[in-house]
Scaffold this motif. Structure first.
Motif, short mmCIF file in Angstrom:
data_model
loop_
_atom_site.label_atom_id
_atom_site.label_comp_id
_atom_site.label_asym_id
_atom_site.label_seq_id
_atom_site.Cartn_x
_atom_site.Cartn_y
_atom_site.Cartn_z
N ARG A 100 0.72 4.05 -2.92
CA ARG A 100 0.40 5.46 -2.66
C ARG A 100 1.40 6.39 -3.34
O ARG A 100 1.09 7.56 -3.56
CB ARG A 100 0.38 5.72 -1.15
CG ARG A 100 -0.91 5.28 -0.48
CD ARG A 100 -1.03 5.84 0.92
NE ARG A 100 -0.08 5.25 1.83
CZ ARG A 100 -0.33 4.19 2.60
NH1 ARG A 100 -1.52 3.62 2.55
NH2 ARG A 100 0.59 3.71 3.40
N ASP A 140 -7.24 -4.31 -6.60
CA ASP A 140 -7.73 -3.69 -5.37
C ASP A 140 -7.88 -2.18 -5.59
O ASP A 140 -6.94 -1.54 -6.06
CB ASP A 140 -6.76 -3.95 -4.22
CG ASP A 140 -7.36 -3.62 -2.86
OD1 ASP A 140 -7.60 -2.42 -2.63
OD2 ASP A 140 -7.57 -4.53 -2.05
N THR A 196 -6.39 0.50 5.34
CA THR A 196 -6.33 1.96 5.37
C THR A 196 -6.92 2.53 6.65
O THR A 196 -6.74 3.72 6.94
CB THR A 196 -7.06 2.58 4.16
OG1 THR A 196 -8.45 2.21 4.21
CG2 THR A 196 -6.46 2.07 2.86
N ARG A 218 -7.64 0.11 -3.64
CA ARG A 218 -6.69 0.87 -2.84
C ARG A 218 -5.30 0.93 -3.46
O ARG A 218 -4.40 1.57 -2.92
CB ARG A 218 -6.61 0.27 -1.43
CG ARG A 218 -7.85 0.50 -0.60
CD ARG A 218 -8.01 -0.49 0.52
NE ARG A 218 -8.26 -1.84 0.05
CZ ARG A 218 -8.87 -2.79 0.76
NH1 ARG A 218 -9.30 -2.52 1.96
NH2 ARG A 218 -9.05 -4.00 0.26
N LEU A 241 0.83 -1.21 0.00
CA LEU A 241 0.00 0.00 0.00
C LEU A 241 0.86 1.26 0.00
O LEU A 241 0.55 2.25 -0.67
CB LEU A 241 -0.92 0.00 1.21
CG LEU A 241 -2.09 -0.99 1.18
CD1 LEU A 241 -2.82 -1.00 2.51
CD2 LEU A 241 -3.06 -0.64 0.06
N ASP A 286 -9.74 -3.73 6.05
CA ASP A 286 -9.38 -2.50 5.35
C ASP A 286 -8.16 -1.89 6.02
O ASP A 286 -8.26 -1.17 7.00
CB ASP A 286 -10.54 -1.50 5.40
CG ASP A 286 -10.25 -0.24 4.59
OD1 ASP A 286 -9.14 -0.14 4.01
OD2 ASP A 286 -11.13 0.63 4.53
#
Length: 466
Positions: free
Chosen positions: A172, A223, A363, A225, A168, A361
């Motif tokens: 980002r 995904d 996040t 995300r 992740l 999740d």
């Protein structure tokens, strides 16, 4: 070959009508007709050469535009046509926004049906050819992506948690990331990411010699995300189908399409994870600061060395559940394992991880200490920069130090003479002396220290502090 079409019709009557129309067509075949949106979505993954999906506006139980959006998300190479009783502008706009290629009147005759299906199918095949003609050896940038493996010293040390949060963190920063679950018997990424997907790495095994981008698109879960995810088999026994040869081919195909491939190898070694560690550009062992985990890390790395997979000197250790109150600190752990220890440990903050892990999740993990730790780890491992920026300094078997490096005073710790340094941790109650019979009764290690279990030998010198 005729165009292959899958249809989703709301009733048996509409199914019979569409089937009758396709019988009149010479260039298109109706491979199946499904009566619910769930069956239609599942059916789209059952036909690898599918060209077009027809979705009737009254198909349920899910809202039709949600169904189109889901199909487009999972199978971007498929042409989706909405079959609608009404041809108003709002319907057309909503269909386009959901990902459909067009809207087909429900009362279309055979000629119009054939024309519209042919156009949509040509678009689908053109897109598929474009994807498959792209090099499987190099991504668009012309630089091979990096593979980073994470292996657990034992179960429960946070390997999957670290793999998820590192992927992740890289996503980002706009890196194209693929997260692979190679814990073939106990992989649990669906729980960590709250995802449902029928495909897994086992579906690529039979085609491992010729994996096309279209096959990857069918198998991977995208995904929202950021990371694309390749799951372990839902049924653990299917993990036996994933051989070393298939693993090499699959990872090579992923490396050619992604800037970064992060592989969760779990805590057990098999031929698939052994191959992943061997071909990886960076291999990381996650370890908690306790004796059972340290023993497990040494056993794992000793096995890699015996099988000539990877030298322990070419492995990075990642410390999880770190606290200043721990008896074993990262600098001392480096002496014990003989590996390069990543400068940033993961704090012992399980409660802070709970919101993300219980909800599926990640996040929702808002603890600043954890978020900074994973961001710094990603930076240390060069996960935040494109492959071109570090391509010259990585590769299997290369003994490199991440850009973050080791903290001052640690980089040359293992090479210093025993008289110049010792463990910087405080007294650990003599646990080192209990690890081998040869050390019994000795307050410090002898000049030639005994081996700690089957793994690499402990560095010379340095007492227990007692």
């Amino acid at each position: 070959m005729n165009f292959r079409v899958l249809a989703g019709m709301p009733t048996s009557e509409t199914e019979m009508v569409i089937a009758a129309r396709f019988e009149e067509l010479a260039a298109a075949d109706l491979v199946s007709c499904r009566l619910t949106s769930t069956d239609l979505i599942n059916g789209a993954g059952e036909y690898p050469d599918l060209d077009v999906v027809l979705v009737h506006q009254e198909l349920g139980p899910s809202p039709v535009f949600d169904t189109i959006r889901d199909l487009s998300h999972r199978h971007p190479q498929l042409a989706i046509l909405l079959v609608s009783p009404s041809m108003d502008p709002d319907t057309f706009t909503a269909a386009m926004e959901a990902g459909a290629r067009g809207v087909l009147p429900a009362d279309s005759g055979a000629t119009e049906l054939e024309t519209r299906v042919a156009r949509a199918a040509e678009w689908s095949r053109t897109l598929r050819r474009h994807l498959e003609s792209a090099s499987l050896d190099l991504p668009v940038s012309g630089v091979r992506g990096r593979i980073v493996t994470l292996s657990g010293a034992k179960g429960g040390v946070g390997t999957t948690t670290c793999a998820v949060h590192l992927s992740l963190a890289a996503a980002r920063r706009d890196r194209l990331v693929c997260l692979v679950d190679l814990d073939l018997q106990a992989g649990d990424l669906p729980a960590f990411l709250n995802l449902q997907h029928r495909r897994s790495i086992a579906d690529l095994v039979d085609a491992a010699d010729d994996i096309s981008p279209g096959m990857l698109a069918e198998t991977l879960y995208v995904d929202p995300r950021g990371p694309h995810v390749l799951l372990a088999p839902q049924h653990g026994e299917r993990g036996e189908d994933v051989t070393a040869r298939a693993t090499r081919r699959i990872l090579s195909a992923l490396r050619s399409r992604y800037e970064l491939v992060i592989v969760d190898c779990g805590s057990t070694m098999n031929e698939a994870t052994a191959m992943a560690v061997e071909v990886a550009d960076r291999s990381v062992v996650t370890v908690t600061p306790d004796v059972p985990a340290l023993r497990g890390a040494q056993r794992l790395m000793a096995m890699w060395e015996r099988l000539q997979i990877r030298s322990h000197e070419d492995v990075y250790s990642l410390v999880t559940r770190h606290s200043r109150k721990n008896e074993i600190q990262p600098d001392f752990l480096q002496q014990l394992l003989g590996t390069k220890v990543l400068r940033t440990p993961v704090p012992a903050a399980y409660r802070a991880l709970e919101p993300g892990e219980n909800s599926g999740d990640p996040t929702k993990v808002t603890d600043e200490g954890l978020r900074r730790a994973f961001a710094r780890l990603a930076s240390e491992l060069d996960l935040l920069v494109p492959p071109a920026a570090t391509a010259s300094g990585i590769g299997p078997g290369r003994h490199t130090t991440p850009s973050g490096g080791l903290p001052q005073g640690l980089a040359g710790l293992a090479s210093r003479p025993p008289t110049q340094t010792g463990p910087t941790t405080r007294d650990v109650s003599g646990f080192l002396n209990s690890l081998g019979a040869e050390s019994a009764g000795h307050p410090t290690w002898p000049t030639s220290p005994p081996s700690w279990g089957p793994g690499p030998r402990l560095p010379g010198g340095g007492g227990t502090g007692g």
